[in-house]
Write an enzyme that holds these catalytic residues in place. Sequence first.
Site, PDB file in Angstrom:
ATOM      1  N   ASP A  88       1.025  -1.243  -0.111  1.00  0.00           N
ATOM      2  CA  ASP A  88       0.142   0.086   0.043  1.00  0.00           C
ATOM      3  C   ASP A  88       0.862   1.437   0.031  1.00  0.00           C
ATOM      4  OD1 ASP A  88      -2.377   1.922   0.908  1.00  0.00           O
ATOM      5  OD2 ASP A  88      -3.250  -0.020   0.414  1.00  0.00           O
ATOM      6  N   LYS A 164      -3.270  -0.730  -7.048  1.00  0.00           N
ATOM      7  CA  LYS A 164      -4.444   0.070  -6.278  1.00  0.00           C
ATOM      8  C   LYS A 164      -4.181   1.483  -6.392  1.00  0.00           C
ATOM      9  CE  LYS A 164      -5.888   0.765  -1.434  1.00  0.00           C
ATOM     10  NZ  LYS A 164      -5.772   0.315  -0.031  1.00  0.00           N
ATOM     11  N   ASP A 166      -5.493   5.273  -5.868  1.00  0.00           N
ATOM     12  CA  ASP A 166      -6.231   6.149  -4.845  1.00  0.00           C
ATOM     13  C   ASP A 166      -6.573   7.544  -5.595  1.00  0.00           C
ATOM     14  OD1 ASP A 166      -7.588   6.885  -2.478  1.00  0.00           O
ATOM     15  OD2 ASP A 166      -5.656   6.102  -1.297  1.00  0.00           O
ATOM     16  N   ARG A 227     -13.785   0.731  -4.877  1.00  0.00           N
ATOM     17  CA  ARG A 227     -14.428   0.921  -3.324  1.00  0.00           C
ATOM     18  C   ARG A 227     -15.536   1.268  -3.514  1.00  0.00           C
ATOM     19  NH1 ARG A 227      -9.975   1.904   0.408  1.00  0.00           N
ATOM     20  NH2 ARG A 227     -11.868   2.615   1.676  1.00  0.00           N
ATOM     21  N   ASP A 231     -12.870   4.070   4.384  1.00  0.00           N
ATOM     22  CA  ASP A 231     -11.875   3.157   5.115  1.00  0.00           C
ATOM     23  C   ASP A 231     -12.445   2.281   6.381  1.00  0.00           C
ATOM     24  OD1 ASP A 231     -10.018   4.319   3.147  1.00  0.00           O
ATOM     25  OD2 ASP A 231      -8.808   4.835   4.553  1.00  0.00           O
TER      26      ASP A 231
HETATM   27  C1  GLA Z   1      -6.846   5.806   1.662  1.00  0.00           C
HETATM   28  C2  GLA Z   1      -7.243   4.405   1.196  1.00  0.00           C
HETATM   29  C3  GLA Z   1      -6.545   3.496   2.041  1.00  0.00           C
HETATM   30  C4  GLA Z   1      -5.070   3.365   2.266  1.00  0.00           C
HETATM   31  C5  GLA Z   1      -4.672   4.873   2.192  1.00  0.00           C
HETATM   32  C6  GLA Z   1      -3.268   5.168   2.182  1.00  0.00           C
HETATM   33  O1  GLA Z   1      -7.086   6.149   2.618  1.00  0.00           O
HETATM   34  O2  GLA Z   1      -8.491   4.481   1.041  1.00  0.00           O
HETATM   35  O3  GLA Z   1      -7.044   2.146   1.815  1.00  0.00           O
HETATM   36  O4  GLA Z   1      -4.656   3.197   0.574  1.00  0.00           O
HETATM   37  O5  GLA Z   1      -5.419   5.939   1.534  1.00  0.00           O
HETATM   38  O6  GLA Z   1      -2.542   6.307   2.280  1.00  0.00           O
END
Ligand code: GLA
Length: 724
Positions: A88, A164, A166, A227, A231
């Site tokens: 991540d 992944k 963001d 998503r 979170d």
């Molecule tokens: C966001 C994402 C999390 C993670 C963080 C990393 O909050 O939703 O899943 O990847 O960023 O900074």
Amino acid sequence: MRRRDRHRMRMRLGRALLLLVCLSAVGLGALAPAAASENNGVATTPPMGWNDWYSVYCGVSAQLVEQTAQAMVSDGLKAAGYDYVNVDDCWMASSRDSSGNLVADPTRFPGGIKPVADYVHGLGLKLGLYEDAGTTTCAHFPGSFGHEAQDAATFAAWGVDYVKYDRCNIPYGDFPGQSVQQVQQTLYARMSNALAATGRPIVFSLCNPDPTDAPWEWAAPIGNLWRTTTDIQDNFGSMLVNFEGTVDLAADAHPGAWNDPDLLQVGNGGSTALEYRSEFSLWAEMAAPLIASTNVSALSPTALSIYENREVIAVDQDPLGAQGVPISRRNGLWVISKPLQDGDRSVLLFNSTDTAAPISTTATVAGLPTARGYRLQNLWTGAVTESGGRISAFVPAHGVVMYRVRVAHRPGALPPHIALSLAPAASELRLGESTTVRETFENDGISEVKGLKLTFSLSPGWRLKRLGPARAKHVAAGHRFTVAFRITAPRAGAPVTLASVAGGASYDPPALPMRATSAILGERVFGPLRAPFKTADTTNYPASFGESGNGLAIRARGAGVFAPANAPASDSFAAIYETARAGPSATVQTTVTYDPAGGTSGGAGLIERNTMSAPQGSPAGVALFITGSSTIVMAWNAGGGQDVDSRYQVPGVLVRAPVTLRLVRDGATYAGYYSTNWGISWSPVDTVTVAGAAAAAQQDVGVFHASGLSTWTTTATFSDLTVH
Ligand code: GLA
């Protein structure tokens, strides 16, 4: 600009943005493309694997990734289907090299990413990497904005199999006149195309955790998963919020394109094994990615047995790729049915409430053809039984019962399906009070059972009296037998105690093993509140209040004193308070000893207002509380209107009860503090001014609790509420 004004400004901006997003969502909905998938041939079943985020956050390293990959092989996760090892945020150096290429952090990834990918590939696993569509990632490392093709080529050259992506720090100002959704679509499509152009099959995982982005409406043609929710946190309430935000999106999921309610918390310690089994089952039923975000090198046998339940994994990974659909959800009791490729159905009974309850449906309602008998395979106990049609179970609070159901080939060959349940006439008792509990045995099979004997037992200190016979010679197929018991709570006790009520059944035919089912019943004992305490309840369900010694307890529903930015403002909570108790220079303090609430708006803490007797009419005041997401929040009314319009969360701080909270009033200004060592040392929260606070007058003050959801009841406890 003063802090108060900054908050107001932020609130206004947030609402304007929300409106914009809603309007554009309506517009886009009409133009939504027909269901199509990212045509990259990967993620034909929901991805399975590991992600470091919830175990180490920014502490990821080559060593951790390689150790984890090794552990995934040695502890059987790889064999169970977990094949992505995903890195991540925070894997990067803080800037690109002179050619604009991404560089891994030289200390934590001394050889860069390529050798880590090689190592992971050498174990038969695949490597995932995190990036962001904006100028920087959420943790402020270089984002891919303007570097999409270059970064995709870098990922492919390193041997990355999963990205992944963001959406933090997108320069929306560069896209005048475009909605948030439109900009996101443009940028996600850019990276999707860039990855496709590399020729390497790479799973593309959209990480846009704000539900107002509604990625399920537009992401399938460009990504393999997206998503659906914010979170996830390691508690039942947060899991429930993400489940509820995903469960109605079945129409948008199909092979190659999946709803992603976020990473699995199983094993992280904030929930019970039963709750983790629920999370895992619900994710599987929703055909969600099964990505463990925990230290897999140190999993307990229980956590490992959850991750490696082959039957539940098979439901998730079923090649038909259909997400389960809810067929009922009455009062937080859910039935979800997922069609499977061989014609079976996975039927999940989920009790989101905090009292054990019977849940049932029938095979035909669950989508199976009409038949004389059905084979029910319980995917957590392994029991295989036969039903004439009813699919039922007594499901513990926060628990699931998951069946794989098919038409029985030889009706009569399997033991009858039985459900044993306990129904209390009252869900809560005060000290010394009694209630009746009915224990019901239900024969769902296609043949009679004989020689039934029901048993019943109760926690020490409680009294028990049977009110009728507990034996039956025969219980015909489809019939029930019930016995009632009178139970009486102890005469003295703590403000909240839990009574265990166990029911058991033994019966014939003797060819079968004798079986007994037990259940826990959430009976809570509250001592009555003494003067001068009063109560307030603005929820949609009667709250309960209790007192004992220095302890107070509130059992309530309610969205909270402040709703998340994407929901309408709310003021729904229950409180124990004293009238006109806090003067213009009062200090109020309590310790929250237990806070089970979920999400960012539920919680427990202190509340002080001009008047509490009509809380919705007088929001002028402050709440200081810990949320179900373990954060410390102050929420107040700065603007003088009817909303609790401002909120401040202590950044980067996660706490668990017990936490001591202190609110110091100076006229219309309030300073909040918290302590995690029972008041030995204090940290500041915020200092705020409440325009409408009656600066010279006494205010009502007390403790409050909201579960975070209007369908879910939880109990919070407090000790040592003092005002001076
Ligand atoms: C966001 C994402 C999390 C993670 C963080 C990393 O909050 O939703 O899943 O990847 O960023 O900074």
